[in-house]
Design an enzyme around this catalytic site. Structure first.
Site, short mmCIF file in Angstrom:
data_model
loop_
_atom_site.label_atom_id
_atom_site.label_comp_id
_atom_site.label_asym_id
_atom_site.label_seq_id
_atom_site.Cartn_x
_atom_site.Cartn_y
_atom_site.Cartn_z
N MET A 1 0.80 -1.23 0.00
CA MET A 1 0.00 0.00 0.00
C MET A 1 0.83 1.28 0.00
O MET A 1 0.31 2.35 -0.33
CB MET A 1 -0.94 0.04 1.21
CG MET A 1 -0.24 -0.04 2.52
SD MET A 1 -0.47 1.24 3.80
CE MET A 1 -1.57 2.42 3.23
N TYR A 2 2.12 1.22 0.34
CA TYR A 2 2.94 2.43 0.35
C TYR A 2 3.08 2.97 -1.07
O TYR A 2 3.61 2.30 -1.95
CB TYR A 2 4.33 2.16 0.92
CG TYR A 2 4.38 1.71 2.36
CD1 TYR A 2 3.28 1.87 3.22
CD2 TYR A 2 5.52 1.12 2.88
CE1 TYR A 2 3.33 1.45 4.53
CE2 TYR A 2 5.58 0.70 4.20
CZ TYR A 2 4.49 0.86 5.02
OH TYR A 2 4.55 0.44 6.32
N SER A 3 2.61 4.17 -1.28
CA SER A 3 2.58 4.78 -2.61
C SER A 3 1.88 3.88 -3.62
O SER A 3 2.18 3.89 -4.82
CB SER A 3 4.00 5.11 -3.11
OG SER A 3 4.58 6.13 -2.35
N VAL A 4 0.92 3.08 -3.11
CA VAL A 4 0.13 2.16 -3.94
C VAL A 4 1.05 1.31 -4.83
O VAL A 4 0.89 1.23 -6.03
CB VAL A 4 -0.92 2.91 -4.79
CG1 VAL A 4 -2.00 1.93 -5.29
CG2 VAL A 4 -1.58 4.03 -4.02
#
Length: 327
Positions: A58-61
């Site tokens: 999910m970090y920076s998608v």
């Protein structure tokens, strides 16, 4: 750098883990760095002997995983020389099956993470939070399948209630499935509620702790004076941090960190991280960095020994807090 076993496994990890939420795409958060700016941080960590890197889909998608994978490849790092951890759970799209810990999402999520990271396995695959909408037997069986398929070496979990984690552990044992070997929990000098139940559970079960936010989103380094939203770009826009670290007692803890740091001629970060490394069963705090010196300070903390008096001074001002960070 010093290395420790990750929980009761044979895997050796550096006593500092570099978190990569600050690496990815500025379009996701205004304090995130792109690939070109991120690469020197990953190199600095490697130069210090850090072999443990934590990210999440999910970090920076997904872009954080891309940056980590590309950077390790550009630096010519051999796969057996690094320990890569990532996570699954949070939404990765608008479709209802692009989230959670269903068998379907886990199957797609691991393949997507491996593609972005440019590897054929991850060392540690973590559930980012407890999934209230999927039977735990389904999730555990799906995760076990990843280990048996060779896509994942070890399993981990992140913030939840101790009873939830205990249920996951005993269900895995009951079904003969691979169990979690790590807990990535919210734990630092101004948030110690994990000491009530989660930490003792993990110590009893041989689960290693790899705490997130070990510096309380920079609060323990004095990035947010009283009455201020923060002195940094992230501090000013980080509503999560502003809602958590704000009590008078939190600032009293900060005062002790600052006093001991001044007495020892070291930084606040070194004192706060050293305190955490003195706690059981902490293996490797996950440290984020937006300046190269943040990595340098974290590494120095490994060799900083605090006295019993220092530890007592740091512990004394703490007051109980509401449960924070499970959602």
């Amino acid at each position: 750098m010093q290395y420790v076993n990750l929980g009761t496994t044979g895997l050796k990890v550096s006593k500092i883990c570099l978190g990569t939420m600050t690496f990815g795409s500025p379009a996701w958060r205004d304090w995130v760095m792109g690939e070109a700016d991120s690469l020197p941080f990953i190199k600095r960590a490697l130069d210090h002997g850090i072999n443990f890197f934590d990210t999440a889909d999910m970090y920076s998608v997904g872009e954080s995983e891309v940056v980590l994978g590309n950077s390790l490849q550009k630096l010519g790092v051999k796969r057996d020389q690094v320990v890569i951890a990532t996570k699954v759970h949070n939404p990765m799209g608008d479709d209802p099956n692009q989230r959670g810990q269903s068998r379907k999402h886990i199957r797609h999520a691991i393949d997507d993470s491996l593609r972005r990271l440019k590897v054929d396995y991850v060392d540690l695959y973590q559930i980012h939070r407890f999934d209230h909408h999927t039977p735990i037997e389904e999730s555990l069986d799906a995760l076990d399948g990843l280990v048996r398929a060779g896509k994942v070496l070890y399993l981990g979990a992140s913030s939840m209630y101790a009873w939830q984690f205990a249920k996951l552990l005993y269900t895995a044992d009951r079904l003969g499935l691979h169990r979690f070997v790590t807990m990535q929990n919210h734990y630092n000098l101004v948030y110690r509620e994990e000491e009530r139940e989660m930490n003792p559970l993990c110590e009893a079960e041989g689960v290693g702790l790899i705490p997130w936010s070990p510096l309380a989103r920079g609060f323990l380094t004095k990035n947010r004076p009283k009455g201020s939203a923060g002195a940094t770009v992230r501090g000013k826009s980080d509503n999560f941090a502003q809602s958590m670290y704000k009590e008078e007692a939190d600032y009293a803890v900060l005062d002790q960190v600052s006093a001991i740091a001044a007495e020892r001629g070291v930084s606040n970060a070194e004192v706060a991280l050293s305190w955490l490394l003195h706690q059981r069963p902490v293996a490797s705090p996950i440290v984020g960095a937006s300046k190269l010196e943040h990595i340098d300070a974290a590494v120095k903390a490994v060799d900083l020994k605090l006295s019993k008096e220092d530890l007592s001074r740091l512990n004394k001002p703490y007051i109980p807090h509401p449960v924070l960070g499970h959602s």
